[in-house]
Write a protein that holds these residues in place. Structure first.
Motif, short mmCIF file in Angstrom:
data_model
loop_
_atom_site.label_atom_id
_atom_site.label_comp_id
_atom_site.label_asym_id
_atom_site.label_seq_id
_atom_site.Cartn_x
_atom_site.Cartn_y
_atom_site.Cartn_z
N ARG A 1 0.82 -1.43 -0.11
CA ARG A 1 -0.16 0.00 -0.04
C ARG A 1 0.86 1.28 -0.05
NH1 ARG A 1 -2.95 -1.49 3.86
NH2 ARG A 1 -4.59 -2.32 2.59
N ASP A 2 1.95 1.29 0.76
CA ASP A 2 2.92 2.56 0.74
C ASP A 2 3.54 2.63 -0.53
OD1 ASP A 2 4.13 4.32 2.35
OD2 ASP A 2 5.97 3.36 2.10
N ILE A 3 4.07 1.38 -1.08
CA ILE A 3 4.69 1.55 -2.37
C ILE A 3 3.89 2.05 -3.48
CG2 ILE A 3 5.51 0.01 -4.22
CD1 ILE A 3 6.74 -1.79 -2.00
N ILE A 4 2.72 1.59 -3.49
CA ILE A 4 1.71 2.21 -4.45
C ILE A 4 1.37 3.64 -4.41
CG2 ILE A 4 -0.45 1.79 -5.68
CD1 ILE A 4 1.55 -0.28 -6.41
N HIS B 1 14.18 10.39 -6.07
CA HIS B 1 14.31 10.13 -4.58
C HIS B 1 13.31 9.19 -4.30
CE1 HIS B 1 15.36 10.28 -0.48
NE2 HIS B 1 14.00 10.66 -0.26
N THR B 2 11.95 9.37 -4.80
CA THR B 2 10.80 8.58 -4.53
C THR B 2 10.91 7.18 -5.17
OG1 THR B 2 9.43 10.56 -4.31
CG2 THR B 2 8.52 8.41 -4.49
N LEU B 3 11.46 7.29 -6.39
CA LEU B 3 11.55 5.99 -6.92
C LEU B 3 12.68 5.12 -6.54
CD1 LEU B 3 10.92 6.95 -10.81
CD2 LEU B 3 9.36 5.55 -9.28
N ASP B 4 13.90 5.57 -6.03
CA ASP B 4 14.70 4.78 -5.46
C ASP B 4 14.45 4.20 -4.34
OD1 ASP B 4 17.69 4.23 -5.22
OD2 ASP B 4 17.81 5.52 -3.47
N LEU C 1 10.08 -2.22 -3.19
CA LEU C 1 9.50 -3.21 -3.95
C LEU C 1 10.26 -4.62 -4.36
CD1 LEU C 1 7.13 -4.12 -5.95
CD2 LEU C 1 8.20 -2.73 -7.97
N TRP C 2 11.55 -4.16 -4.40
CA TRP C 2 12.51 -5.49 -4.60
C TRP C 2 12.53 -6.27 -3.58
CZ3 TRP C 2 16.86 -6.72 -1.52
CH2 TRP C 2 17.45 -7.82 -2.02
N ARG C 3 12.24 -5.93 -2.11
CA ARG C 3 12.24 -6.94 -1.01
C ARG C 3 10.97 -7.62 -0.97
NH1 ARG C 3 14.59 -2.15 1.28
NH2 ARG C 3 13.07 -1.26 1.67
N GLN C 4 9.83 -6.80 -1.55
CA GLN C 4 8.53 -7.43 -1.68
C GLN C 4 8.74 -8.65 -2.68
OE1 GLN C 4 6.18 -7.25 0.66
NE2 GLN C 4 7.74 -5.96 1.61
N VAL C 5 9.13 -8.34 -3.85
CA VAL C 5 9.15 -9.25 -4.94
C VAL C 5 9.98 -10.49 -4.69
CG1 VAL C 5 10.43 -9.52 -7.10
CG2 VAL C 5 9.04 -7.58 -6.89
N LEU D 1 -2.64 -8.09 -4.74
CA LEU D 1 -2.51 -7.39 -3.51
C LEU D 1 -2.74 -5.92 -4.02
CD1 LEU D 1 0.26 -8.92 -1.30
CD2 LEU D 1 -2.08 -8.83 -0.75
N VAL D 2 -2.19 -5.49 -4.95
CA VAL D 2 -2.25 -3.95 -5.61
C VAL D 2 -3.62 -3.89 -6.07
CG1 VAL D 2 -1.63 -2.36 -7.22
CG2 VAL D 2 0.22 -3.81 -6.04
N ALA D 3 -4.14 -4.77 -6.92
CA ALA D 3 -5.65 -4.68 -7.37
C ALA D 3 -6.66 -4.78 -6.33
CB ALA D 3 -5.85 -5.77 -8.50
N GLU D 4 -6.23 -5.34 -5.17
CA GLU D 4 -7.36 -5.66 -4.29
C GLU D 4 -7.54 -4.23 -3.44
OE1 GLU D 4 -9.66 -7.80 -3.78
OE2 GLU D 4 -8.94 -8.74 -5.67
#
Length: 321
Positions: free
Chosen positions: A56-59, A87-90, A96-100, A191-194
């Motif tokens: 949720r925070d990532i999206i 800065h935000t994308l970094d 996101l890498w950790r979640q992937v 998860l993103v869709a839900e």
């Protein structure tokens, strides 16, 4: 607020006996039985699955990076826009890498087909591909915003569409979720869709393929299935379902997964409120499907299908015919 999220100040100190030792022990036994039944108990002691809270925070931050002056920080100025985006994308891509990596580890444990080093390298590659897709995601979303503005006489500006329309929020989530789905991390995609589903009542499976200039007006109750294919400049209204007509199963009753079972909607189609379109059928380009229509057959380009027509198809023939 404690580290577990429960405030102790509002609860008086009492010496009630809740039999917690027994409850905790029984819960552990139930968890163990479940894990053993699902291909064995993992020996890992850390988190095994992606975190909905982290996603949720990532999206949220990805939405800001895609539309910095509208969905970014309130005090952002144009001269610092690129710095904010970079800065935000970094930070977001590292998160996101950790979640992937968590999803890839989970999948590898089920299949026993990858080492930790291979998983980490694969996660890096997937996130790089995700990052490379973001400019095209933004470009597609621009066409969706314009479609909503052009298609809704109540819309006063494109900014209002992006900031206020639930259909737009659902489409932003879908565009990002679809990239994750295509990259092979379907749990993260779901998860993103839900999250959008919970916020808007619009349920779009991340596997659905949706062309540019997509507009969902009002939106509540819209359902779009996993294998649906939607062309360009398509407009849907509330409570439209693009669903499956049947669910084929094997001899043991297990459902076949991943087979095409949802409609194909070609370019420039309008589907009005409450319409239900089921099965792997095709709605030809430029067609209009009326409100509350129930449709299980393909229709050619330029069709105009009304509720009366679809109802007549479902009724038995009159006596003597």
């Amino acid at each position: 607020m404690s580290k577990h999220g429960l405030s102790q100040a509002s609860y008086p100190s009492m010496a009630h006996n809740w039999n917690l030792d027994q409850v905790v022990s029984q819960l552990r036994m139930v968890r163990t039985a479940w894990r053993d039944s699902q291909r064995g108990n993992s020996e890992r002691g850390d988190r095994e699955l992606p975190s909905p809270e982290a996603l949720r925070d990532i999206i949220t931050h990805l939405r800001g990076a895609l539309f910095p002056m509208r969905l970014g920080p309130a005090d952002l100025r144009r001269e610092t826009e690129d710095y904010y985006v970079g800065h935000t994308l970094d930070a977001v891509l590292n998160a996101l890498w950790r979640q992937v990596r968590l999803e890839l580890r989970y999948t590898a444990r089920q299949q026993n087909d990858a080492t930790e080093h291979e998983i980490d390298a694969r996660a890096v590659d997937l996130v790089r591909q995700f990052a490379a897709a973001l400019p095209d995601v933004r470009s597609m979303l621009d066409t969706d915003v314009l479609a909503a503005y052009a298609g809704d006489p109540a819309a006063r500006s494109v900014d209002e569409v992006l900031l206020c329309y639930p259909g737009m929020l659902a489409i932003v989530h879908h565009r990002l979720a679809h990239v994750l789905y295509q990259l092979g991390v379907p749990m993260l995609a779901r998860l993103v869709a839900e999250q959008a589903h919970s916020a808007t009542g619009i349920d779009i499976h991340p596997g659905a393929t949706i062309g540019r200039g997509f507009f969902i007006d009002h939106g509540t109750g819209v359902v779009i299935g996993e294998t649906a294919i939607i062309g360009e400049r398509v407009r849907l209204y509330q409570a439209v379902t693009l669903g499956a007509k049947s669910f084929p199963a094997d001899a043991e009753g297990n459902l076949h997964k991943g087979q095409p079972r949802h409609p194909i909607v070609e370019d420039d189609v309008v589907i009005y409120a409450g319409a239900t379109i089921l099965g792997r059928i095709t709605i030809g380009a430029g067609s209009t499907i009326g409100g509350n229509v129930w449709l299980t057959r393909s229709v050619p380009s330029g069709s105009h299908v009304t509720q009366a027509q679809s109802l007549q198809e479902r009724l038995p023939p009159a006596s003597g015919e």
